[in-house]
Design a protein around this motif. Structure first.
Motif, PDB file in Angstrom:
ATOM      1  N   VAL A  43       0.841  -1.201   0.000  1.00  0.00           N
ATOM      2  CA  VAL A  43       0.000   0.000   0.000  1.00  0.00           C
ATOM      3  C   VAL A  43       0.875   1.250   0.000  1.00  0.00           C
ATOM      4  O   VAL A  43       0.623   2.204  -0.743  1.00  0.00           O
ATOM      5  CB  VAL A  43      -0.952  -0.002   1.224  1.00  0.00           C
ATOM      6  N   ASP A  44       1.936   1.250   0.820  1.00  0.00           N
ATOM      7  CA  ASP A  44       2.809   2.419   0.908  1.00  0.00           C
ATOM      8  C   ASP A  44       3.547   2.679  -0.401  1.00  0.00           C
ATOM      9  O   ASP A  44       3.780   3.830  -0.769  1.00  0.00           O
ATOM     10  CB  ASP A  44       3.812   2.251   2.052  1.00  0.00           C
TER      11      ASP A  44
ATOM     12  N   ASP B 204       0.203  -0.783  -6.966  1.00  0.00           N
ATOM     13  CA  ASP B 204      -1.089  -1.344  -7.376  1.00  0.00           C
ATOM     14  C   ASP B 204      -2.211  -0.656  -6.619  1.00  0.00           C
ATOM     15  O   ASP B 204      -1.998   0.003  -5.602  1.00  0.00           O
ATOM     16  CB  ASP B 204      -1.130  -2.849  -7.079  1.00  0.00           C
ATOM     17  N   THR B 205      -3.434  -0.875  -7.124  1.00  0.00           N
ATOM     18  CA  THR B 205      -4.602  -0.377  -6.403  1.00  0.00           C
ATOM     19  C   THR B 205      -4.870  -1.304  -5.219  1.00  0.00           C
ATOM     20  O   THR B 205      -4.346  -2.425  -5.152  1.00  0.00           O
ATOM     21  CB  THR B 205      -5.844  -0.351  -7.314  1.00  0.00           C
ATOM     22  N   ARG B 206      -5.684  -0.845  -4.311  1.00  0.00           N
ATOM     23  CA  ARG B 206      -5.994  -1.685  -3.142  1.00  0.00           C
ATOM     24  C   ARG B 206      -6.735  -2.954  -3.549  1.00  0.00           C
ATOM     25  O   ARG B 206      -6.546  -3.989  -2.943  1.00  0.00           O
ATOM     26  CB  ARG B 206      -6.792  -0.893  -2.112  1.00  0.00           C
ATOM     27  N   ARG B 207      -7.531  -2.855  -4.586  1.00  0.00           N
ATOM     28  CA  ARG B 207      -8.237  -4.052  -5.058  1.00  0.00           C
ATOM     29  C   ARG B 207      -7.235  -5.090  -5.577  1.00  0.00           C
ATOM     30  O   ARG B 207      -7.346  -6.282  -5.293  1.00  0.00           O
ATOM     31  CB  ARG B 207      -9.225  -3.675  -6.156  1.00  0.00           C
ATOM     32  N   GLU B 208      -6.246  -4.657  -6.329  1.00  0.00           N
ATOM     33  CA  GLU B 208      -5.224  -5.585  -6.842  1.00  0.00           C
ATOM     34  C   GLU B 208      -4.385  -6.148  -5.693  1.00  0.00           C
ATOM     35  O   GLU B 208      -4.024  -7.327  -5.706  1.00  0.00           O
ATOM     36  CB  GLU B 208      -4.340  -4.870  -7.858  1.00  0.00           C
TER      37      GLU B 208
ATOM     38  N   LEU C 108      -6.826  -1.874   8.322  1.00  0.00           N
ATOM     39  CA  LEU C 108      -5.439  -2.024   8.756  1.00  0.00           C
ATOM     40  C   LEU C 108      -4.694  -0.690   8.665  1.00  0.00           C
ATOM     41  O   LEU C 108      -3.957  -0.323   9.588  1.00  0.00           O
ATOM     42  CB  LEU C 108      -4.727  -3.082   7.910  1.00  0.00           C
ATOM     43  N   VAL C 109      -4.895   0.032   7.590  1.00  0.00           N
ATOM     44  CA  VAL C 109      -4.262   1.348   7.437  1.00  0.00           C
ATOM     45  C   VAL C 109      -4.768   2.299   8.523  1.00  0.00           C
ATOM     46  O   VAL C 109      -3.991   3.030   9.137  1.00  0.00           O
ATOM     47  CB  VAL C 109      -4.516   1.914   6.020  1.00  0.00           C
TER      48      VAL C 109
END
Length: 124
Positions: free
Chosen positions: A16-17, A21-25, A40-41
């Motif tokens: 994520v950081d 990729d996107t969060r979906r990927e 979580l974030v």
């Protein structure tokens, strides 16, 4: 249900950081949901940690150790009693399923028929 491992949490947050990729990927790659990633974030932002929260508790058990012993003596006195009879005799406000779980915890099993009548149809 078990919490996700710290290793998985760290790898998801690293992805994520990095923002590649996107969060979906990311969710599809790691086998989690986008909602879990969002939570979580938020958890990391709020607490500064990625450790899961401890179990928050739940209902107190209806059958305390003393009540379990009393239930055990009831079953030994009346082995043919039904769950409803045992619930009424134990004087605990609960459902029959709670009594069933308590009996299972004590090691009692369901009754099984010992005698099966002989079939009236003769073997050929």
């Amino acid at each position: 249900m078990e919490a996700y491992s710290i290793d998985l949490r760290a790898r998801v947050l690293l992805a994520v950081d990095e923002g590649i990729d996107t969060r979906r990927e990311i969710a599809e790659t790691f086998g989690v949901t986008t909602r879990w990633i969002r939570l979580l974030v938020q958890h990391r932002r709020k607490t500064g940690s990625i450790e899961p929260l401890p179990h928050a508790g739940g209902w107190d058990p209806k059958f305390t150790p003393e009540r379990l012993e009393r239930l055990k003596t009831l079953v030994e006195k009346k082995p043919a009693a039904t769950l409803d009879e045992l619930r009424k005799c134990s004087r605990i406000r609960c459902c029959n399923m709670t009594v069933s779980r308590a009996l299972k915890q004590l090691g009692f099993t369901r009754k099984k028929r010992r005698y099966v009548p002989v079939s009236k149809i003769a073997p050929r």
